[in-house]
Design an enzyme around this catalytic site. Structure first.
Site, PDB file in Angstrom:
ATOM      1  N   GLY A 268      40.217  37.845  50.584  1.00  0.00           N
ATOM      2  CA  GLY A 268      40.315  38.755  49.448  1.00  0.00           C
ATOM      3  C   GLY A 268      40.533  38.042  48.143  1.00  0.00           C
ATOM      4  O   GLY A 268      40.214  38.562  47.080  1.00  0.00           O
ATOM      5  N   ARG A 269      41.058  36.838  48.212  1.00  0.00           N
ATOM      6  CA  ARG A 269      41.408  36.131  46.985  1.00  0.00           C
ATOM      7  C   ARG A 269      40.206  35.790  46.138  1.00  0.00           C
ATOM      8  O   ARG A 269      40.309  35.650  44.943  1.00  0.00           O
ATOM      9  CB  ARG A 269      42.156  34.855  47.323  1.00  0.00           C
ATOM     10  CG  ARG A 269      43.576  35.184  47.542  1.00  0.00           C
ATOM     11  CD  ARG A 269      44.413  33.995  47.847  1.00  0.00           C
ATOM     12  NE  ARG A 269      45.614  34.515  48.457  1.00  0.00           N
ATOM     13  CZ  ARG A 269      46.089  34.109  49.597  1.00  0.00           C
ATOM     14  NH1 ARG A 269      45.495  33.150  50.253  1.00  0.00           N
ATOM     15  NH2 ARG A 269      47.157  34.647  50.083  1.00  0.00           N
TER      16      ARG A 269
ATOM     17  N   PHE B 134      49.349  39.413  42.076  1.00  0.00           N
ATOM     18  CA  PHE B 134      48.931  40.038  43.331  1.00  0.00           C
ATOM     19  C   PHE B 134      48.038  39.129  44.172  1.00  0.00           C
ATOM     20  O   PHE B 134      47.596  38.082  43.727  1.00  0.00           O
ATOM     21  CB  PHE B 134      48.365  41.446  43.106  1.00  0.00           C
ATOM     22  CG  PHE B 134      46.975  41.530  42.572  1.00  0.00           C
ATOM     23  CD1 PHE B 134      46.317  40.436  42.061  1.00  0.00           C
ATOM     24  CD2 PHE B 134      46.319  42.759  42.600  1.00  0.00           C
ATOM     25  CE1 PHE B 134      45.044  40.545  41.581  1.00  0.00           C
ATOM     26  CE2 PHE B 134      45.032  42.867  42.113  1.00  0.00           C
ATOM     27  CZ  PHE B 134      44.401  41.766  41.605  1.00  0.00           C
ATOM     28  N   GLU B 135      47.827  39.555  45.373  1.00  0.00           N
ATOM     29  CA  GLU B 135      47.118  38.775  46.379  1.00  0.00           C
ATOM     30  C   GLU B 135      47.773  37.407  46.542  1.00  0.00           C
ATOM     31  O   GLU B 135      47.123  36.380  46.599  1.00  0.00           O
ATOM     32  CB  GLU B 135      45.636  38.651  46.009  1.00  0.00           C
ATOM     33  CG  GLU B 135      44.968  40.019  46.040  1.00  0.00           C
ATOM     34  CD  GLU B 135      43.492  39.987  45.760  1.00  0.00           C
ATOM     35  OE1 GLU B 135      42.992  38.904  45.465  1.00  0.00           O
ATOM     36  OE2 GLU B 135      42.860  41.044  45.855  1.00  0.00           O
ATOM     37  N   GLY B 136      49.067  37.436  46.612  1.00  0.00           N
ATOM     38  CA  GLY B 136      49.846  36.204  46.719  1.00  0.00           C
ATOM     39  C   GLY B 136      50.166  35.695  45.334  1.00  0.00           C
ATOM     40  O   GLY B 136      49.265  35.443  44.548  1.00  0.00           O
TER      41      GLY B 136
END
Lengths: 435, 698
Positions: B310-311, B502-504
């Site tokens: 997703g990153r 977001f997304e880590g």
């Protein structure tokens, strides 16, 4: 003019300060004669400790009676009336006004320094400044290099130093007024000035050296005091203090007065977690009392603890590779830290059991402590399943010097260990019990 | 020439040796050497090789291109989307009302933007990563829409796409691709984001073993308010191999229609206000057994794969936004007068534009290099032949040797594990599985398999931080005006702040970048370092010699320039800088492994620098590769690209040198001990420690 001075000096010398004072207070006085006004050497007053024991003080007085010093008496007389700052100041005023030359001021200051704790002014800077003001000004300031080279007016300088020393001992920092006075009295390169400078150098540096300062004024309320003490011991910002019981008195049906002691406890989330993980088959112990000194007050606390886990029950937190979604929490490598980069010390760890909570109460018997434990149970349900053993010692007794069976385990219902917050109170009460 | 393949071949020879030396037990597996299982050797190992001080130039050079047909296809997609975003999307209104109007959402659905990467057979656009990146540039012009779409397809439906069964795909993907259903990704729970232990939602199997009952609540769910379909992660009881019952995470496809789902109030956020973020609670929500994604208890891997893939979605977002900002801001700077001069004539304003242009250029280069690498067609023949990536020399002899075979389909950076062979004392057992797996997880599970490396993550960290700086600089050019709501800058600033979170968060991503590389380098270097520690004179001399060489200023030549060079001579200086950095980086990594070993996990400040250097190295590679191509084929304004590339490389070179110096032992530049101490003292007191400057002690 001179003759007037002389005459007035004479007149004043005839009247003892005590008599002057009695004129103010209009009280009948004893038979202290004018003979006692003669001043002797004050050498013996140097750096005498502040007497604390009444017996010792009495001996002192006898010694003084034999000597020719009388300034003590001055304070003694006033002391009969009231030992306050006002009366102390009045004595100093009386002395200052009596003689323009301030004859005998060194002796007077020594006497005053000694009496300060009695009047409760030993921590009052204005009083110290007032005492300094007793020294005549400009007389002792050296005027030429020879005077400066040698110890000019050594006795006076020494007295000044002594005054500053006493301030130092009580932790009182001189202010600008003190400095001005010292300069006026002894000059700016004198011993008292040096002493002043040293104090002013070190005191500010040490003022905040203690990372855990105890407030100067401890709270009077035992609950507040317990709160403060428990926070001090716990040293965990997350720890929460709970008052399980407020101190109160109640009259029972039979008309007896029952006092409920205060029970204040502290527990941190970490401790709760530890307790939740505790193996319910192993007992937990309530132990105490342990002393904690706060300035001149000693308080006692109790702890709830368990024995250290035996090695066979220890569970190593195993590495779970499915713990972190984003990055490996451990590397799968066969390399350890190099010795050169290993900064850890080789410390031999003594395995100590966990402490789950602490509490303070004014009455350390098992019934009271049980209240604490049942209060803890509300937030730590595990406690209900864990056997709780009470291992209470008669701690505070030993401090009173009263015959004590010595530390040891006590059984239920036996005489409780007296754990008063203030030792003095404890003292009084135990005497009352005896009566 | 493919270096990886060479390594792999040479290792397979060794492998054979080990096997024959263990021939007592391994007599039956004679067929193994024939069965050279091939992996996609050219897979995304570029960044990992940097850890060894190598430049795998075949990986990144030449810069990936797409064919003319594809280009036309992209442009035909891009044009209507761009038109839609400039004409129909009212970002100001979306931000103000904290809601994307339904007509805008319908427009997005009609454009097919809800199924960009869903294969065509399921009704999606089936675009490649490169095309996705190109669309991302435009979509990111509105942060709320970008996040809504990303939550839908980059993570929300990704679970079905990469790990779902055929039936699940056929059932759900068409409706998701058309936008009829919106997806959400429900992982985070009160607790923490990356910690699997914080997941408390339970899924209990019903008595008839046909449904799971979901109970628990999830927080910060994008699209949580209106999503019709959710990928939910919950704990299920699984009986492990040893017969012990264990709680493991399982992924479920949950339809809102199943019932028992309630959404909380949308969160009031700083930026991306139009996107819907809320809490979602499940109360005895029944989920049929066939809606489990992958295996029961295999949810951890699914989650990791979804997050990793997703990153990429945000890689190109930053550059699109900055390009737009440069246009808007340059307009202002060119027209606004101050002291009789245009703003654009002031040096400090000029610097801001240079920074923006450079950042946009680097981000773009990284994003499309990564996308291109991910899109590169896999091994032509997917049958089990070709080179083998082998781990035998990394594992103690005699223990179980697992050979992983990963054939990258590389559609979204997801490799498909098509088979693995287990070489044990009983010989070779060959098994095949068709579990799609993100490559790093394969590696994590199997230990030491050389597979893909998260280049998207590198791009992500760089873009999010660069984006933040650029938007802030653009706002600064306008001064007070930029701070008002009359201009969109403040909105961009708020919106792009989320990219760092977001997304880590970027901190987590840095840990990932550094640790993955360290693990890889560690596996290879362990033997050598151990020899060195044992006092092996040969290895020590080799080290000493190399250090001496470095000290004497020996030129590093990794083959980027010169005879077989891949970098255009106009960029030779920058390429040399990159080579020098790479060599220095390699020796630093070796040194760090020597010093810290596996305890490097604890040294976060060191890992941060390692990650930063690696990001810079990758960025340098990307700009060098891109501008070399631009010069060679004569793209318009390629001299400007060369200028940007040279400037960036020089800048990055000195930064890297500084960071690498800090990583040396007892380096005076390294303030880590002090930094840690300051933090410790502040955190101990949980307050600012200093006395007030006006305080006195006497």
């Amino acid at each position: 003019m001179l003759s007037v001075w002389f005459a007035s000096g004479l007149f004043l010398r005839v009247l003892s300060p005590f008599e002057v004072l009695t004129m103010h207070t209009k009280k009948s006085q004893g038979d202290q004669g004018a003979l006692r006004r003669f001043h002797g050497s004050p050498g013996c007053y140097k750096s005498q400790p502040v007497p604390t024991d009444p017996g010792e003080e009495h001996e002192d007085r006898i010694k003084k009676d034999k000597s020719l010093i009388t300034h003590d008496d001055l304070f003694e007389r006033v002391a009969r009336e009231a030992k306050t700052k006002a009366t102390f100041n009045r004595v100093v005023d009386v002395f200052s006004k009596r003689d323009i030359r301030r004859r005998g001021h060194v002796e007077f200051i020594y006497a005053a320094l000694k009496k300060m704790p009695e009047f409760g002014v030993e921590r009052d800077l204005t009083v110290y400044n007032k005492l300094l003001d007793v020294f005549p000004k400009e007389v002792f300031v050296p005027r030429n290099f020879i005077q400066r080279m040698f110890n000019h007016y050594p006795r006076q300088q020494e007295c000044g130093v002594q005054l500053l020393e006493q301030m130092e001992n009580y932790g009182i920092m001189p202010n600008v007024e003190s400095k001005v006075l010292i300069v006026q009295i002894f000059g700016d390169k004198s011993h008292p000035m040096r002493k002043y400078q040293r104090i002013m150098y070190w005191f500010p540096k040490f003022k905040h050296a203690n990372p855990f300062p105890v407030p100067l004024q401890l709270p009077e309320d035992p609950v507040d005091l317990a709160r403060l003490s428990l926070n001090r011991i716990a040293n965990d910002l997350d720890a929460k203090v709970t008052v399980y019981q407020m101190p109160c008195t109640d009259i029972s049906e039979s008309g007896e007065e029952i006092t409920f002691p205060h029970v204040v406890g502290i527990q941190s989330p970490d401790q709760m977690e530890l307790l939740a993980k505790h193996n319910p088959n192993r007992p937990v112990f309530v132990e105490g009392p342990f002393p904690l000194w706060l300035r001149k007050i000693c308080v006692y606390y109790y702890i709830l603890r368990a024995d250290p886990l035996p090695p066979e029950e220890k569970v190593e937190d195993s590495y779970d590779p499915e713990r972190c979604f984003d990055y490996p929490l451990q590397l799968d490598l066969d390399l350890d830290r190099d010795m050169g980069d290993d900064d850890s010390f080789d410390v031999e760890d003594v395995d100590e059991g966990p402490v789950f909570a602490m509490c303070m109460t004014s009455q350390g018997d098992q019934a009271t402590l049980n209240q604490w434990i049942s209060g803890l149970q509300e937030t730590n349900p595990t406690l209900g399943r864990v056997p709780t053993l009470f291992r209470l010692e008669a701690g505070p007794r030993e401090l009173q010097g009263v015959a004590d069976p010595g530390p040891g385990y006590r059984e239920e219902g036996e005489e409780e260990a007296e754990t008063d917050i203030v030792v003095e109170e404890e003292h009084q009460r135990s005497q009352g019990v005896k009566q | 020439m493919n270096i990886n393949r060479l390594i792999a071949l040479s290792k397979s020879v060794q492998f054979g040796k080990i096997l024959t030396s263990n021939a007592r037990h391994a007599t039956k597996e004679v067929n193994l050497p024939h069965r050279t299982i091939r992996t996609h050797a050219r897979n995304l190992a570029y960044a990992k090789d940097l850890f060894l001080g190598k430049v795998n130039k075949a990986e990144c050079f030449p810069y990936p291109e797409i064919g003319n047909e594809e280009l036309e296809e992209i442009n035909s997609f891009v044009a209507p989307v761009e038109k839609f975003f400039t004409e129909e999307v009212d970002s100001k209104r979306i931000d103000h009302e904290a809601k994307i109007p339904p007509e805008t959402l319908n427009g997005l659905k009609e454009l097919g933007l809800f199924g960009i990467q869903v294969p065509e057979e399921y009704g999606g656009l089936g675009l490649s990563n490169t095309m996705y990146a190109r669309l991302g540039e435009i979509i990111s012009l509105d942060g709320s829409i970008a996040v809504t779409l990303a939550a839908h397809q980059a993570i929300g439906l990704k679970g079905i796409l990469i790990a779902g069964s055929e039936e699940q795909k056929a059932k759900y993907l068409p409706k998701l691709a058309s936008g009829e259903h919106v997806a959400a990704f429900c992982l985070t729970e009160p607790g923490s984001g990356s910690d699997a232990a914080s997941i408390q939602t339970k899924a209990t199997l019903s008595e008839d073993r046909k449904t799971y009952l979901l109970n628990g609540s999830k927080i910060w769910i994008s699209n949580g308010g209106f999503a019709d379909l959710m990928t939910v992660f919950a704990r299920t009881e699984v009986v492990g191999e040893d017969g012990v019952k264990k709680d493991k995470i399982t992924a479920f496809i949950v339809e809102r229609a199943f019932g028992g789902i309630t959404s909380g109030k949308p969160e009031d956020k700083l930026g991306i206000r139009g996107s819907n973020t809320c809490e979602v609670s499940f109360d005895n929500c029944p989920v049929p057994v066939e809606n489990v994604i992958g295996e029961v208890g295999g949810g951890f891997k699914v989650a990791m794969n979804i997050l990793n893939s997703g990153r990429f979605s945000m890689g190109s977002a930053g550059s699109g936004m900055i390009k737009k900002l440069i246009e808007m801001t340059a307009e202002y700077a060119g027209s606004r007068k101050q002291f009789g001069k245009n703003l654009s004539e002031f040096g400090m304003i000029q610097e801001k534009f240079a920074v923006m242009a450079q950042n946009a250029f680097v981000m773009e280069s990284m994003a499309y290099l990564t996308a291109g690498m991910m899109d590169r067609p896999g091994v032509p023949d997917c049958s089990l032949e070709a080179a083998m990536v082998k781990v035998s020399d990394l594992l103690p002899i005699g223990c179980l040797i697992v050979v992983c075979v990963v054939v990258s389909k590389l559609n979204d950076g997801i490799g498909v594990l098509i088979g693995y062979a287990v070489v044990g004392e009983q010989g070779v057992q060959e098994r095949t599985k068709h579990t799609p797996l993100r490559c790093p997880s394969v590696e994590d599970q199997r230990g030491g398999c050389v597979v893909a490396y998260p280049t998207p993550t590198l791009t992500n960290v760089f873009s999010s931080e660069g984006g933040w700086i650029c938007v802030s600089e653009a706002l600064q050019v306008l001064g007070g005006l930029g701070y008002t709501k009359n201009y969109p800058y403040e909105r961009y600033l708020r919106d792009c702040r989320i990219l760092l979170i977001f997304e880590g968060t970027n901190e987590i991503l840095r840990m990932y970048i550094a640790l993955t590389g360290m693990q890889y380098a560690g596996k290879i270097l362990t033997g050598k370092i151990k020899e060195m520690k044992k006092g092996n004179v040969g290895v020590a001399f080799e080290m000493l010699g190399r250090k001496l060489g470095d000290a004497l200023g020996r030129k590093v030549d990794l083959g980027l320039t010169g005879m077989d060079g891949v970098v255009h001579p106009g960029l030779a200086d920058s390429a040399k800088k990159l080579e020098q950095n790479v060599a220095h980086f390699g020796s630093t990594v070796e040194n760090l492994l020597y010093r810290y070993g596996k305890t490097i996990v604890e040294e976060q400040l060191i890992l941060k620098r390692v990650a930063d250097v690696l990001i810079n190295l990758y960025a340098m590679t990307a700009v060098l590769s891109r501008s070399s191509r631009s010069i060679s084929i004569g793209l318009r304004n390629h001299d400007h690209e060369v200028l940007l590339a040279n400037t960036f490389c020089t800048d990055a070179f000195f930064k890297n040198n500084y960071w690498l110096t800090q990583l040396q032992r007892n380096s005076p530049e390294n303030q880590d001990e002090n930094i840690k101490k300051i933090a410790r003292e502040v955190l101990e007191k949980r307050t600012y420690v200093c006395s007030h400057p006006l305080d006195r002690t006497f």
